[in-house]
Design an enzyme around this catalytic site. Structure first.
Site, PDB file in Angstrom:
ATOM      1  N   ALA A   1       0.826  -1.211   0.000  1.00 59.80           N
ATOM      2  CA  ALA A   1       0.000   0.000   0.000  1.00 59.80           C
ATOM      3  C   ALA A   1       0.862   1.264   0.000  1.00 59.80           C
ATOM      4  O   ALA A   1       0.511   2.272  -0.603  1.00 59.80           O
ATOM      5  CB  ALA A   1      -0.910  -0.007   1.224  1.00 59.80           C
TER       6      ALA A   1
ATOM      7  N   GLU B   1       3.735   1.053  -6.776  1.00 65.86           N
ATOM      8  CA  GLU B   1       4.480   0.148  -7.659  1.00 65.86           C
ATOM      9  C   GLU B   1       4.540   0.630  -9.113  1.00 65.86           C
ATOM     10  O   GLU B   1       5.529   0.415  -9.814  1.00 65.86           O
ATOM     11  CB  GLU B   1       3.857  -1.259  -7.632  1.00 65.86           C
TER      12      GLU B   1
ATOM     13  N   ASP C   1      23.945  29.398 -29.388  1.00 71.17           N
ATOM     14  CA  ASP C   1      24.925  29.757 -30.397  1.00 71.17           C
ATOM     15  C   ASP C   1      24.266  30.750 -31.358  1.00 71.17           C
ATOM     16  O   ASP C   1      23.043  30.754 -31.511  1.00 71.17           O
ATOM     17  CB  ASP C   1      25.356  28.494 -31.147  1.00 71.17           C
TER      18      ASP C   1
ATOM     19  N   ASP D   1      25.063  24.114 -33.107  1.00 69.84           N
ATOM     20  CA  ASP D   1      25.075  23.250 -34.277  1.00 69.84           C
ATOM     21  C   ASP D   1      26.473  22.810 -34.678  1.00 69.84           C
ATOM     22  O   ASP D   1      26.629  21.846 -35.405  1.00 69.84           O
ATOM     23  CB  ASP D   1      24.397  23.946 -35.471  1.00 69.84           C
TER      24      ASP D   1
ATOM     25  N   ASP E   1      30.351  23.396 -30.294  1.00 68.91           N
ATOM     26  CA  ASP E   1      29.296  23.437 -29.276  1.00 68.91           C
ATOM     27  C   ASP E   1      29.183  22.132 -28.487  1.00 68.91           C
ATOM     28  O   ASP E   1      28.555  22.102 -27.431  1.00 68.91           O
ATOM     29  CB  ASP E   1      27.938  23.723 -29.927  1.00 68.91           C
TER      30      ASP E   1
ATOM     31  N   ASN F   1      -2.363   5.892  -2.189  1.00 70.21           N
ATOM     32  CA  ASN F   1      -1.514   5.043  -1.351  1.00 70.21           C
ATOM     33  C   ASN F   1      -1.603   5.438   0.121  1.00 70.21           C
ATOM     34  O   ASN F   1      -1.659   4.572   1.014  1.00 70.21           O
ATOM     35  CB  ASN F   1      -0.052   5.129  -1.813  1.00 70.21           C
TER      36      ASN F   1
ATOM     37  N   GLU G   1      -4.740   4.113   1.507  1.00 67.09           N
ATOM     38  CA  GLU G   1      -4.683   2.667   1.759  1.00 67.09           C
ATOM     39  C   GLU G   1      -3.965   2.371   3.073  1.00 67.09           C
ATOM     40  O   GLU G   1      -4.378   1.495   3.856  1.00 67.09           O
ATOM     41  CB  GLU G   1      -3.972   1.970   0.603  1.00 67.09           C
TER      42      GLU G   1
ATOM     43  N   ASN H   1      -3.379  -0.512  -7.213  1.00 68.32           N
ATOM     44  CA  ASN H   1      -2.233   0.355  -7.489  1.00 68.32           C
ATOM     45  C   ASN H   1      -1.771   0.291  -8.939  1.00 68.32           C
ATOM     46  O   ASN H   1      -1.316   1.285  -9.500  1.00 68.32           O
ATOM     47  CB  ASN H   1      -1.057  -0.006  -6.574  1.00 68.32           C
TER      48      ASN H   1
ATOM     49  N   ASP I   1      -5.597   2.278 -10.752  1.00 64.58           N
ATOM     50  CA  ASP I   1      -4.999   3.614 -10.704  1.00 64.58           C
ATOM     51  C   ASP I   1      -4.049   3.864 -11.874  1.00 64.58           C
ATOM     52  O   ASP I   1      -3.818   5.007 -12.268  1.00 64.58           O
ATOM     53  CB  ASP I   1      -4.227   3.810  -9.396  1.00 64.58           C
TER      54      ASP I   1
END
Length: 941
Positions: A302, A306, A348, A673, A677, A739, A742, A767, A771
């Site tokens: 609970a 998970e 840049d 680019d 850089d 949770n 729970e 869970n 959910d």
């Protein structure tokens, strides 16, 4: 001379230091010995992490370890369904993570591709072709237009040599090289005009160079080494989720210990243990003690969400798909979220803020200044004088100026198609000359037609000492382009273009209204004043002149031909800003994002572009590379508060700038680019590469690649990043509230002396399935339209802030009260039938959470304000989850697995009021938050 860099040495001293000969080069034996000593002229890379290493990184997580321990305990206690379910989630999360992170970095491979495969060298007095990897210090290399430079060179001979160094230094135009120069030891990379660098390209002329560095000892090798030396840093989201996991895990362990101790103290009588002995007591009470362990495991299940690791990973992956629609390819999953908390964008200039296409924007002829519109190399634009449209073909002075610009020119404008069939204009040749060709084409003078009207019969090529170019043309009277209003071309004409002051020195006349009149001192000053005015706006200015000829002269000596010229006019050009950048910079500023230009280009050019796009504001600081060099890390960090433009910087400077900003707690996005850089992109919190103009090195070093090279796409990507983080907060809020509820339900039942209302397998199902789907749907929320009108969230702000903690606490308490009441009344409805009461508690909690998912779509907005059913993914997720809940209750073969029994219609009517307890509670919490801040509508990222 010992210890001096080659660019600071005369040619003969450099040749002597490397023990070679300019005419003979190295002999083959010496070359082989040096190859063994210095190694191949190629880039080396450190070993990459293997599959097992990547897999271990996925499991080396506090929350995941707790889940594995819970799965093992569940298996030992015979709860195999629970154990298998937990391990499936752990494995799924690891697989997704490994797939995303196993895309090995290929920056070194791309750097190798940029190296020339072969090189022309002098060995034993002969010109030979060797593989570039076999070059050694002391080799004499020959260069010509179109060649990649195969190693770092001290130039010893240059003939009109120009080298394109934009990818290394950021300079937007090819650099004129001069071997005769002896430079200061501290000269920056972009100022070393007597040197050429590996991976850059020769665009004009020819030359000869002494190899001074190979492989990892080259400038590009230093960049490769810098890329490898930077360790990957966790993103803000990774750090926060890691912290959250540790907090949840610690709470989980603490709760389990408390429950076990409390249960043992409550149910164990010390006198019974002493009277019967521990082993006998264990045998008699084993079942109850195991049930107590199962209760503790239930609490662990609970307490730990998970599905959170997998849902975060999937949400980021879905965010990657959304980013593609905004022209952004995400290479590393966490980068999606990191964009959302960026506080500084280091950009840049060349190709990012500008178009990387030199463009003529102003001209002067016949005492009139004109402007030219248009974008890049597209030969469509409008001429204007004093803000009014003008047809320059009716102006003899401007016409001759454009004629000279396109005829005294070697660049070509070509329309090409890419693989997708999209046509675009490309320039072949020097970018500066190309800009003049495009300007002439905008005026209606295409190169092909002009060459037919005025075929070239002789020329004196551009010379870096003369700083001008001359071509001689014959007039073809049959061509319409040869006629100009109020001006008649002679049979032959020589056009000269070059640096305005130098061209002017060779002029005796100036053209006005189609007539050549004497160039008085006053008129000369006026031309120079126009030149200075254009140059002060960071324009690169060229002058055009001509000389009438009756025949092609036998002598083509410059001193004989380039005299008694008639000056025509000036053309000013610049690598212009992208049209959409100004708006993007303003939007970024409105979102609390700072923008800093970081470029290798000159200060005047950088400042002009920065002012034009609104990046450089009053009080903004401009720093040059040499100035940065003199600052300590602490001093540089202090200067970053007002820093807006950095110019003439090297790759090392760029990384120092990024580090200085990070030391001030900024989350830095670095765009670029060029190869130069790449180290800064690697060092930044998030590196953003350009997809079209960007090199392979930057693309494969970056976290994100813009497919349209549009700075505005960065702003759109940052907006999407904020939305994604906001959505992650929503489903973390949603999952943790459930949770916490729970935990209170199970712990509350123990305190009240009731049976456990929910079985471990039911908690897992709740869970992960009930959910899980709505949580994923929360990840698909579109976000509020004003999300970019708020400053970035503080990088150190935890995922669970004060408001979320209050909401979680209120919802958990309401959930616990509602479910315990439903469970208690269920026990009364079905005396002696624990499974029926547990099924009522299970269905009540599942349905309540599914309804609360709708209110969880915003932390502060009412569900009715955002539209109850406006998220179609939520509608489908809730429907699917509810059908699965019904399946668990009514499908016979599933009932034994989940310890459920079928419920009657009366049961559903009895449960109905309890379904709305937590959704109503969440809406009331929102009302409290809105009233507390005094806003009808609020938004927090």
């Amino acid at each position: 001379m010992e210890g001096k860099a080659s660019h600071a040495q005369p040619i003969n001293d450099a040749v002597a230091e490397f023990q070679t000969h300019l005419e003979q080069g190295l002999n083959q034996k010496e070359a082989l010995e040096r190859l063994r000593k210095f190694g191949a002229n190629e880039l080396t890379e450190k070993p990459r992490p293997g599959f097992l290493s990547l897999l271990w990184d996925q499991f080396n997580n506090y929350l995941v370890i707790i889940l594995i321990v819970a799965a093992v305990i569940a298996a030992l206690l015979g709860e195999y369904v629970d154990s298998i379910a937990i391990m499936c989630i752990v494995v799924l999360n690891a697989v997704i993570g490994v797939i995303q992170e196993s895309k090995a970095e290929q920056a070194l491979a791309a750097l190798k591709k940029m190296s020339a495969p072969n090189a022309q060298v002098i060995r034993d007095g002969y010109q030979v072709t060797v593989a570039s990897r076999e070059l050694v210090p002391g080799d004499i290399v020959l260069l010509e237009a179109g060649n990649y430079v195969p190693a770092d060179l001290r130039l010893v001979t240059t003939v009109n040599l120009k080298v394109e160094e934009a990818s290394l230094t950021g300079e937007s135009v090819p650099v004129e090289k001069n071997a005769a120069l002896v430079l200061d030891q501290e000269a920056g990379l972009g100022d070393r005009k007597n040197s050429a660098f590996m991976s850059t390209m020769v665009t004009y002329g020819r030359g000869k160079g002494l190899v001074t560095g190979t492989g990892m000892r080259t400038q590009i090798g230093l960049i490769a080494e810098m890329i490898q030396s930077y360790e990957e840093e966790d993103t803000p989201l990774q750090q926060k989720l890691e912290h959250l996991g540790k907090v949840l895990g610690t709470i989980c362990i603490a709760i389990c210990v408390v429950v076990l101790v409390y249960g043992l103290i409550r149910d164990t009588h010390l006198t019974d243990v002493l009277n019967t002995g521990f082993l006998n007591y264990w045998e008699a009470e084993k079942k109850d003690i195991i049930n107590l362990f199962l209760t503790a495991v239930s609490l662990a299940i609970a307490a730990v969400p998970e599905g959170l690791p997998a849902i975060v990973t999937i949400c980021l992956a879905l965010g990657m798909q959304q980013m593609v629609k905004h022209h952004a390819l995400i290479r590393k999953l966490p980068a999606v979220e990191t964009l959302g908390c960026a506080t500084v964008v280091c950009s840049d200039k060349t190709g990012t803020l500008t178009q990387n296409q030199m463009t003529v924007v102003q001209g002067w002829a016949g005492d009139k200044r004109f402007r030219i519109t248009g974008e890049g190399y597209n030969p469509i634009g409008q001429f204007s004088v004093d803000g009014k449209p003008s047809d320059l073909r009716t102006d003899p002075d401007a016409t001759v100026l454009l004629h000279g610009a396109v005829l005294c020119n070697d660049a070509k404008l070509e329309e090409r198609s890419d693989t997708a069939g999209t046509r675009s204009w490309q320039m072949v040749g020097d970018p500066t000359e190309g800009a003049m060709v495009v300007a002439a084409a905008k005026g209606g003078f295409r190169r092909g037609e002009m060459e037919q009207a005025f075929p070239r019969v002789q020329e004196i090529p551009f010379d870096s000492e003369r700083k001008r170019m001359t071509t001689i043309h014959r007039r073809d009277g049959s061509q319409s382009q040869a006629s100009v209003a109020s001006f008649t071309y002679p049979q032959f004409v020589a056009f000269v273009k070059g640096a305005p002051d130098i061209v002017l020195d060779h002029c005796t006349h100036i053209q006005q209204a189609g007539q050549a009149i004497a160039l008085t001192e006053e008129r000369r000053k006026k031309v120079l004043e126009q030149n200075r005015d254009m140059a002060s706006n960071a324009l690169r200015v060229l002058g055009v002149a001509y000389r009438p000829l009756t025949e092609v002269p036998e002598s083509l000596r410059p001193e004989d031909l380039e005299k008694n010229l008639t000056f025509v006019g000036l053309l000013g050009m610049i690598d212009p800003a992208r049209p959409e950048v100004m708006e993007a910079v303003n939007v970024a500023r409105g979102a609390g994002l700072r923008s800093i230009m970081v470029t290798g280009d000159y200060k005047d050019t950088a400042e002009a572009i920065a002012r034009e796009i609104g990046l450089l504001t009053k009080g903004g600081l401009v720093l040059t590379g040499p100035e940065i060099e003199k600052l300590s890390d602490h001093e540089l960090a202090a200067r970053t508060d007002n820093l807006q433009v950095c110019c003439r910087v090297s790759p090392q400077h760029k990384t120092r700038i990024v580090d200085a900003l990070k030391s001030r707690d900024h989350v830095v996005a670095m765009t670029g680019d060029g190869v130069n850089d790449a180290p800064a992109l690697k060092r930044a919190n998030i590196g953003v590469a350009m997809g079209i103009t960007g090199t392979d090195v930057t693309k494969q070093t970056a976290d994100m690649v813009l497919t349209d090279d549009n700075y505005a796409s960065i702003v759109a990507a940052i907006e999407q990043g904020r939305i994604i983080y906001s959505n992650i907060r929503k489903f973390v809020y949603f999952l943790l509230a459930c949770n916490a509820g729970e935990i209170l339900i199970i712990f509350g039942s123990m305190l009240l002396g009731l049976p456990i209302p929910l079985r471990p397998v039911q908690l897992l199902w709740l869970n992960l399935v009930s959910d899980g789907a709505p949580a994923l749907a929360l990840g698909m929320e579109k976000g509020d339209p004003d999300i970019m009108k708020h400053p970035p969230r503080p990088p150190k702000e935890p995922v669970i802030n004060r408001d979320m903690a209050i909401g979680i606490g209120v919802i958990a308490v309401v959930d616990a009260i509602a479910i315990l009441l439903a469970f208690y009344f269920g026990l009364q409805r079905y005396p002696g039938n624990l499974e029926a009461a547990q099924t009522i508690a299970f269905v009540t909690l599942c349905t309540s959470e599914l309804l609360r998912a709708y209110t969880a779509r915003s932390e502060y907005h009412s569900v009715f304000a955002i539209g109850v059913f406006s998220n179609k993914w939520m509608n489908w997720a809730v429907l699917a989850s509810f059908l699965l809940v019904l399946a668990v209750v009514y499908v016979p073969f599933l009932q034994p697995f989940f310890d459920t029994v079928p419920l009657t219609l009366n049961d559903w009517l009895f449960m109905f009021p309890f379904f709305f307890a937590s959704p109503i509670a969440m809406e009331l919490v929102k009302v409290y938050f809105r009233r507390r801040t005094g806003e009808a509508v609020g938004y927090v990222t």
